[in-house]
Scaffold this motif. Structure first.
Motif, PDB file in Angstrom:
ATOM      1  N   VAL A   1       0.518  -1.379  -0.183  1.00 40.01           N
ATOM      2  CA  VAL A   1      -0.238   0.026  -0.575  1.00 40.01           C
ATOM      3  C   VAL A   1       0.621   0.775  -0.086  1.00 40.01           C
ATOM      4  O   VAL A   1       0.568   2.726  -1.189  1.00 40.01           O
ATOM      5  CB  VAL A   1      -0.881   0.241   1.132  1.00 40.01           C
ATOM      6  CG1 VAL A   1      -1.588   1.335   1.312  1.00 40.01           C
ATOM      7  CG2 VAL A   1      -2.237  -0.959   1.110  1.00 40.01           C
ATOM      8  N   VAL A   2       2.240   1.210   1.071  1.00 41.56           N
ATOM      9  CA  VAL A   2       3.054   2.326   1.192  1.00 41.56           C
ATOM     10  C   VAL A   2       4.240   2.685  -0.583  1.00 41.56           C
ATOM     11  O   VAL A   2       3.278   3.796  -0.481  1.00 41.56           O
ATOM     12  CB  VAL A   2       3.912   2.076   2.246  1.00 41.56           C
ATOM     13  CG1 VAL A   2       4.937   3.482   1.571  1.00 41.56           C
ATOM     14  CG2 VAL A   2       3.430   1.462   3.179  1.00 41.56           C
ATOM     15  N   MET A   3       4.103   1.585  -1.620  1.00 39.33           N
ATOM     16  CA  MET A   3       4.756   1.471  -2.506  1.00 39.33           C
ATOM     17  C   MET A   3       3.612   2.135  -3.632  1.00 39.33           C
ATOM     18  O   MET A   3       4.078   2.951  -4.683  1.00 39.33           O
ATOM     19  CB  MET A   3       5.261   0.405  -2.512  1.00 39.33           C
ATOM     20  CG  MET A   3       6.727  -0.199  -1.653  1.00 39.33           C
ATOM     21  SD  MET A   3       8.058   1.267  -1.362  1.00 39.33           S
ATOM     22  CE  MET A   3       8.916   0.432  -2.638  1.00 39.33           C
ATOM     23  N   ALA A   4       2.880   1.854  -3.500  1.00 39.93           N
ATOM     24  CA  ALA A   4       1.679   1.980  -3.975  1.00 39.93           C
ATOM     25  C   ALA A   4       1.487   3.006  -4.440  1.00 39.93           C
ATOM     26  O   ALA A   4       1.269   4.020  -5.547  1.00 39.93           O
ATOM     27  CB  ALA A   4       0.412   1.153  -4.513  1.00 39.93           C
ATOM     28  N   ILE A   5       0.952   3.887  -2.999  1.00 34.03           N
ATOM     29  CA  ILE A   5       0.338   5.114  -2.890  1.00 34.03           C
ATOM     30  C   ILE A   5       1.885   6.228  -3.652  1.00 34.03           C
ATOM     31  O   ILE A   5       2.050   7.021  -4.433  1.00 34.03           O
ATOM     32  CB  ILE A   5       0.289   5.655  -1.537  1.00 34.03           C
ATOM     33  CG1 ILE A   5      -0.794   5.063  -1.564  1.00 34.03           C
ATOM     34  CG2 ILE A   5      -0.074   7.302  -1.423  1.00 34.03           C
ATOM     35  CD1 ILE A   5      -1.310   4.903   0.299  1.00 34.03           C
ATOM     36  N   ARG A   6       3.111   5.525  -3.210  1.00 31.88           N
ATOM     37  CA  ARG A   6       4.616   6.250  -3.245  1.00 31.88           C
ATOM     38  C   ARG A   6       4.135   6.556  -5.263  1.00 31.88           C
ATOM     39  O   ARG A   6       4.747   8.069  -5.687  1.00 31.88           O
ATOM     40  CB  ARG A   6       5.569   5.938  -3.070  1.00 31.88           C
ATOM     41  CG  ARG A   6       6.120   6.513  -1.241  1.00 31.88           C
ATOM     42  CD  ARG A   6       7.474   5.978  -1.284  1.00 31.88           C
ATOM     43  NE  ARG A   6       8.047   5.955  -2.271  1.00 31.88           N
ATOM     44  CZ  ARG A   6       9.877   5.740  -2.469  1.00 31.88           C
ATOM     45  NH1 ARG A   6       9.948   4.961  -1.397  1.00 31.88           N
ATOM     46  NH2 ARG A   6      10.595   5.160  -3.365  1.00 31.88           N
TER      47      ARG A   6
END
Ligand SMILES: Nc1ncnc2c1ncn2[C@@H]1O[C@H](COP(=O)(O)OP(=O)(O)OP(=O)(O)O)[C@@H](O)[C@H]1O
Length: 577
Positions: free
Chosen positions: A147-152
């Motif tokens: 989730v963190v990487m996708a939002i980034r």
């Protein structure tokens, strides 16, 4: 119970578990990093035609992939080691606990259920640990990190994650919630298959003799199809799960590509970013699916853990003393004082007011009609059961206060149904005294009137004996069981109807030899045949759980009506005199 069991039995292996977490963390970080590198190659290498960048980043990706593979393999290796060690420890613990059980606890659980609990139930818990170490540990790292990487990569598209994850959770959750009750039922149905199978194998001769193969086959088929039906229902749900998951994954991919395409068109997103976003979404959804899938295993393992815990928590009704007496006079003199006993759940006591002394160097015989309580009485001596009231004393000490090893070391028991272990004649004889030499074995066989047939067996002392001694006749089995007790040279011999399968001549020879070789020991003989006990120093006549006569053969003929009836039904007047 599952949690308690896992904490208790995984504690010794916590270093392995820490290693699993560390390596799973490392491999998850690598997994999360790869799509970003892939996006960089596309956006900065492919888009600009920079071969150097492609090769440089590509090699870096290769290195990270290799490291990821190494971490995965190591994590699974340590996870498998922890799970297998847990399984071994649990089986050991159950085996040790069952070893302490008296006949009462074994009867309560039933042997087939104890076997299922030691094998299949332990396997369920073991499997849960293995799958947790392989899949579940990485799932939260991958999903949160994803989730963190996708939002980034692209915050604007992240609403797709907020939709796809709950949809997948609900779809898989619905299927899993239907599987759980099926798995709960599965363990008890496996118990039933084991019980039916065990009963049929043990009673195979009776089944054949009464031509009941057809009925027994049907009984097994019913139990078998019950398990199959449950497994098929669970299988159908499992089969439904994968298309549903793939459907959600594919629709999510299409949605990402569809909405991503608009953002690429208005140049607010690059192609590489879209591909990376897609990879992260897949990682997140796969992790959610795995975690939900594990939810199937947890209730099943919880049921198994309860069943295992029930065995481990059960205290034997025959408890070893807290402060045991560690030595005894060693004469083997037995004294029962006002002993009573009732089987659990039974209204009527099986034994009442039993008092007698069996002196060293003498034979005490117990005779009585079938069901009078003879076996129950002798089972109290080695504490297969404990007396409900009164006291059983060996050399003046209550058997409940003696150290179990000391008690059992003093007793040589030949049970009514002699059990031989798979192995050889020798291994069975050495059961009581592992360091007995060849001469001791042959002399015990000679006293038990078993020498001749053992000599004739192919291999002699090393002739094979199958499980339960089924390759021997009933009489041969009895004589080997007698020899096994003789090798031990205990202070107290208990023969529970041990001469019943012998012909009268062998019975007489055996008793004569026994008298000579066991001089000094206490002999307690349960017999159906008067001729087997006619010479006993003391005969106890048991009727309906009470001693109704005691004395020698001749004194009982005068004083006990019950004894006279038994004698007159078996011996001619001449023999009786
Ligand atoms: N495990 C058990 N649970 C409940 N009742 C039992 C159990 N074992 C035996 N009994 C009952 O206790 C009574 C005495 O049984 P026991 O086996 O001691 O008799 P016995 O005199 O040795 O008989 P036999 O000569 O036929 O071997 C019987 O009525 C039997 O039904």
């Amino acid at each position: 119970m599952l949690w308690k069991l896992l904490v208790q039995y995984l504690r010794p292996h916590q270093r392995l578990l820490i290693a699993v977490v560390v390596f799973q963390l490392a491999q998850s970080i690598a997994s999360l990093y790869l799509p970003t590198l892939n996006a960089d190659i596309i956006d900065h290498g492919v888009a600009t035609g920079d071969t150097g960048y492609i090769l440089g980043t590509g090699s870096w990706m290769l290195l990270i992939t290799l490291a990821q593979i190494a971490c995965s393999i190591t994590a699974v290796y340590f996870g498998a080691k922890a799970a297998m060690s847990l399984g071994r420890d649990l089986r050991d613990a159950i085996f040790a606990r069952v070893g302490e059980f008296s006949e009462q606890e074994v009867a309560y659980f039933g042997a087939p259920s104890l076997i299922t609990r030691t094998t299949n139930d332990v396997q369920q818990v073991q499997q849960l640990v293995l799958m947790t170490c392989t899949l579940l540990v990485a799932a939260p790292i991958l999903s949160i990190g994803g989730v963190v990487m996708a939002i980034r990569q692209d915050a604007q598209l992240s609403w797709l994650i907020a939709v796809a994850v709950p949809v997948l959770l609900i779809a898989v959750g619905l299927i899993v919630s239907r599987m759980v009750p099926l798995f709960r039922k599965m363990q008890t149905r496996i118990d039933t298959v084991n019980r039916v199978l065990r009963e049929q194998l043990a009673g195979i001769r009776v089944v054949r003799a009464f031509v009941r193969e057809g009925m027994e086959t049907e009984r097994f088929a019913a139990a078998n199809s019950d398990v199959t039906e449950l497994a098929l229902r669970a299988g159908r749900l499992m089969a439904l799960m994968f298309p549903v998951v793939i459907l959600v994954l594919n629709i999510s991919s299409v949605a990402v590509i569809w909405f991503g395409a608009f953002r690429i068109e208005d140049r607010s997103m690059q192609v590489g970013t879209l591909i990376a976003f897609l990879s992260y979404l897949m990682q997140i959804l796969m992790s959610v699916m795995m975690a939900t899938f594990m939810a199937v295993m947890i209730p099943r393992a919880a049921v198994s853990a309860d069943r295992i815990g029930e065995v481990l928590r059960t205290e034997s009704s025959v408890r070893p003393p807290l402060d045991p007496v560690l030595s005894s006079a060693g004469r083997g003199e037995l004294e029962l004082v006002d002993v009573g006993f009732a089987y659990p759940g039974a209204e009527q006591p099986v034994l009442e007011g039993i008092s007698f002394t069996a002196r060293a160097g003498q034979t005490t015989a117990i005779i009585g009609s079938t069901g009078a309580g003879k076996t129950t009485l002798v089972n109290l001596l080695p504490r297969l059961f404990d007396a409900g009231s009164g006291s059983v004393r060996l050399d003046g000490v209550d058997v409940r206060e003696l150290h179990p090893d000391l008690l059992w070391g003093h007793i040589g028991l030949v049970p009514q149904k002699p059990y031989l272990f798979s192995g050889t004649v020798r291994s069975n004889l050495l059961y009581g005294k592992p360091d007995a030499d060849e001469d001791e074995l042959w002399s015990a066989l000679a006293i038990a009137q078993a020498r001749d047939f053992v000599q004739e067996m192919d291999g002699g002392l090393d002739a094979p004996v199958s499980q339960g001694g089924t390759n021997l006749s009933g009489g041969q089995r009895q004589r080997l069981a007698i020899a096994r007790a003789l090798v031990k040279q205990p202070g107290l011999y208990i023969f529970d109807d041990s001469f019943s399968s012998l012909d009268t001549a062998t019975d007489a020879r055996l008793r004569q030899a026994l008298k000579r070789s066991t001089a000094g020991a206490t002999l307690v003989i349960v017999a159906q045949r008067v001729s087997s006990i006619i010479d006993a120093e003391q005969i106890l006549v048991l009727d309906d759980g009470r001693i109704v006569g005691r004395g020698t053969h001749h004194s009982l003929l005068e004083t006990s009506e019950t004894y006279r009836e038994i004698v007159s039904s078996q011996l001619t007047a001449e023999e009786a005199a």
